[in-house]
Motif scaffolding. Sequence first.
Motif, PDB file in Angstrom:
ATOM      1  N   VAL A  56      24.522   9.518  -2.404  1.00  0.00           N
ATOM      2  CA  VAL A  56      23.138   9.139  -2.131  1.00  0.00           C
ATOM      3  C   VAL A  56      22.882   9.295  -0.637  1.00  0.00           C
ATOM      4  CG1 VAL A  56      21.472   7.252  -2.222  1.00  0.00           C
ATOM      5  CG2 VAL A  56      23.124   7.547  -4.075  1.00  0.00           C
TER       6      VAL A  56
ATOM      7  N   GLU B 182      20.321   2.476  -0.558  1.00  0.00           N
ATOM      8  CA  GLU B 182      19.914   1.648  -1.683  1.00  0.00           C
ATOM      9  C   GLU B 182      20.971   0.561  -1.841  1.00  0.00           C
ATOM     10  OE1 GLU B 182      21.584   4.108  -5.517  1.00  0.00           O
ATOM     11  OE2 GLU B 182      19.769   4.876  -4.547  1.00  0.00           O
TER      12      GLU B 182
ATOM     13  N   CYS C  79      25.996  -1.659  -5.786  1.00  0.00           N
ATOM     14  CA  CYS C  79      26.342  -2.560  -6.888  1.00  0.00           C
ATOM     15  C   CYS C  79      27.798  -2.999  -6.859  1.00  0.00           C
ATOM     16  CB  CYS C  79      26.080  -1.880  -8.234  1.00  0.00           C
ATOM     17  SG  CYS C  79      24.389  -1.331  -8.481  1.00  0.00           S
TER      18      CYS C  79
ATOM     19  N   GLN D  66      20.991   4.495 -15.130  1.00  0.00           N
ATOM     20  CA  GLN D  66      20.953   5.699 -14.308  1.00  0.00           C
ATOM     21  C   GLN D  66      21.148   5.399 -12.823  1.00  0.00           C
ATOM     22  OE1 GLN D  66      20.739   8.955 -15.048  1.00  0.00           O
ATOM     23  NE2 GLN D  66      20.792   8.584 -17.246  1.00  0.00           N
ATOM     24  N   GLY D  67      20.788   4.193 -12.388  1.00  0.00           N
ATOM     25  CA  GLY D  67      20.903   3.866 -10.968  1.00  0.00           C
ATOM     26  C   GLY D  67      22.197   3.184 -10.586  1.00  0.00           C
TER      27      GLY D  67
ATOM     28  N   ASN E 261      25.551   2.395  -9.067  1.00  0.00           N
ATOM     29  CA  ASN E 261      26.175   3.033  -7.916  1.00  0.00           C
ATOM     30  C   ASN E 261      27.349   2.210  -7.412  1.00  0.00           C
ATOM     31  OD1 ASN E 261      25.192   0.870  -6.421  1.00  0.00           O
ATOM     32  ND2 ASN E 261      23.464   1.990  -5.587  1.00  0.00           N
TER      33      ASN E 261
ATOM     34  N   ARG F 128      26.221   7.454  -6.746  1.00  0.00           N
ATOM     35  CA  ARG F 128      25.749   7.101  -8.085  1.00  0.00           C
ATOM     36  C   ARG F 128      26.636   7.787  -9.115  1.00  0.00           C
ATOM     37  NH1 ARG F 128      19.297   8.142  -7.829  1.00  0.00           N
ATOM     38  NH2 ARG F 128      18.713   6.462  -6.393  1.00  0.00           N
TER      39      ARG F 128
ATOM     40  N   LYS G 238      27.328   9.830 -12.354  1.00  0.00           N
ATOM     41  CA  LYS G 238      26.731  10.799 -13.269  1.00  0.00           C
ATOM     42  C   LYS G 238      27.397  10.713 -14.637  1.00  0.00           C
ATOM     43  CE  LYS G 238      25.806  14.909 -11.661  1.00  0.00           C
ATOM     44  NZ  LYS G 238      26.016  16.246 -11.042  1.00  0.00           N
TER      45      LYS G 238
ATOM     46  N   CYS H 225      21.171  -5.563  -8.193  1.00  0.00           N
ATOM     47  CA  CYS H 225      21.421  -4.131  -8.070  1.00  0.00           C
ATOM     48  C   CYS H 225      20.268  -3.386  -8.703  1.00  0.00           C
ATOM     49  CB  CYS H 225      22.738  -3.768  -8.759  1.00  0.00           C
ATOM     50  SG  CYS H 225      23.045  -2.017  -8.869  1.00  0.00           S
ATOM     51  N   ARG H 226      19.756  -2.401  -8.000  1.00  0.00           N
ATOM     52  CA  ARG H 226      18.649  -1.626  -8.553  1.00  0.00           C
ATOM     53  C   ARG H 226      19.190  -0.647  -9.576  1.00  0.00           C
ATOM     54  NH1 ARG H 226      16.249   3.122  -8.165  1.00  0.00           N
ATOM     55  NH2 ARG H 226      17.724   3.897  -6.625  1.00  0.00           N
ATOM     56  N   ILE H 227      18.931  -0.921 -10.833  1.00  0.00           N
ATOM     57  CA  ILE H 227      19.328  -0.031 -11.918  1.00  0.00           C
ATOM     58  C   ILE H 227      18.073   0.317 -12.694  1.00  0.00           C
ATOM     59  CG2 ILE H 227      20.710   0.213 -14.005  1.00  0.00           C
ATOM     60  CD1 ILE H 227      22.654  -1.773 -12.876  1.00  0.00           C
ATOM     61  N   SER H 228      17.687   1.570 -12.614  1.00  0.00           N
ATOM     62  CA  SER H 228      16.442   1.984 -13.260  1.00  0.00           C
ATOM     63  C   SER H 228      16.693   2.375 -14.702  1.00  0.00           C
ATOM     64  CB  SER H 228      15.834   3.152 -12.497  1.00  0.00           C
ATOM     65  OG  SER H 228      16.751   4.216 -12.398  1.00  0.00           O
TER      66      SER H 228
END
Length: 544
Positions: free
Chosen positions: A333, A337, A340, A416-417, A419, A429, A431, A541-544
């Motif tokens: 990244v 951000e 996590c 998807q987010g 990390n 992040r 994959k 944690c930002r997880i979209s």
Amino acid sequence: MSAKGWDILFLYFHDIVQWTNLGHFAFQFEDFLAVNTLIACHRYGNDPGDYPCWYSPEKDTGQECELAVLHGFIAVTKGSADPPIPPARVEGEIVRERELRCYLVGRMSKNDALALRLAEELNERVARLQVLLYDPELESGNRKPIPPCTAAGGLVDTWITRSRTAPKKDAEQLSLQPWTIEWSLDDIFSRLAYINFAQYGSMARNYYEFIIIDRNPGREFDLLDIVADALQKLNTDPPSSELFRQVIQKYVPADEREKYLKEGNFDPVPQPFPPNQYNSHRARVRCWNAVESFRTIIEAARRDRPLTIYPLESRFISNIATGLESDGVITRVSDYELPCALPIVIRGTDGYDDIYFYYKLPSEIERNIPNLKLLRRDLLEFSKAYKRDYPDAVFARGRINVHYCAWPLQMPPSFQGLNFQTPEGRIYRWKALPFDLPLASGHWQSIINSEINDKLPFACLVDTTLVVCAENRESVDANLEALFDIGKKFGWTFSIPSSSWTPDFRRLGLGTLWEGVQPALTEAVDGDAAEQSIPLEISKCRIS
């Protein structure tokens, strides 16, 4: 200016030439670098209490870290919280919260091949640092950063100190108040303008200038150590004695070099727990079903011990992350951000070290994990049943190839987010689906059940262990082709030794499943891993 020129200044003019004004006698930045390197080698004094002496690491920021100087980095100024700033305090009828972030300004010669590589290395460490790089020779009254440190938002949020207040009677509202910037990047520029005028005179500006800001407020100042370690890494980690030898050969007159090399004492301090790295993570699969006791050990360590990651551990984690990125398992990244997790190093039962990630799902999901029992088939019973139906059947044991620490599946949309942060400060992040995400192995098995076990009556796959059957030897190729066709759809590959085909499935050891290299849990409990690094505690944690 050569060493002989600086020798003359030191010998005959030390009463008027101090370390504070050496820049006035340097025509080029390389001259200033040379004298600072010689000072770091204690050519012009060993103890600040001596007279004369230009060596003053407690006062001279440029001499504070000898390793950075020997690599060609000269610190100019810095800022830190010393003593630490209290998070909030009452001032009369108001409550004031104040934050300070450490910063460092340093320079490297444009002729140094490591300069731009250092900028790129530090710029990638977005979890720890904000990095700006300048070319003073290009400036015409308006400072603009140059590549590689010109990412979007590079000049945003470059505050150094800030504060906010609230009435004492409404102190609980303090966190909702806007911040007021007290010191920022512009103030650093003003300080540099004064330093250039007072200490450097007309010295040529043929250098790159680094402004490095610690992203997190309240940290102890360690930016010079970070720079020195990054330069060590870029220079392939030479032993301190070798680095000292290179410096002596470059700057010290030939007739004095042997004396310096004999007297020089730059042996590195031994680092505890150097990781025992396997030759290649590509040839290794780490345990994917860390048992509950292992998670308990990690949680206890996180509560009871400070975060301690030694440089060799950090380098080990970085090397594995680089390999995972090249394999397409993770992606780096470029903008900050919230991370996590932070990898930790745990030794495996085979004596080699592995990295693990601690991901904690919301408590309501964690509580239900033990109740989510996925149907796992028994390879031995499956083979017995197939043999009953087809007495002439043949069997082979193989495996599906998985990544070092991830299943060969794309991340589910809801994660998807997801990390992690390396100790150096890079953020990656996932994959592919990591082993250490709770429920990951169950999700993997559900996909396998749906795509292989339910569709192919002659194959059964549990975790990574595979048994393939055929009614007779003549039908082996057709069955393998059907299996491989499914593999192509998902990008899966299989390893099935041709020599393993046998009519006696009992010879295949199907009662035992391979589970990857297990962590040495006993050693961790007994204390051998007590000083290992501890996972980063992440509340959100930002997880979209």
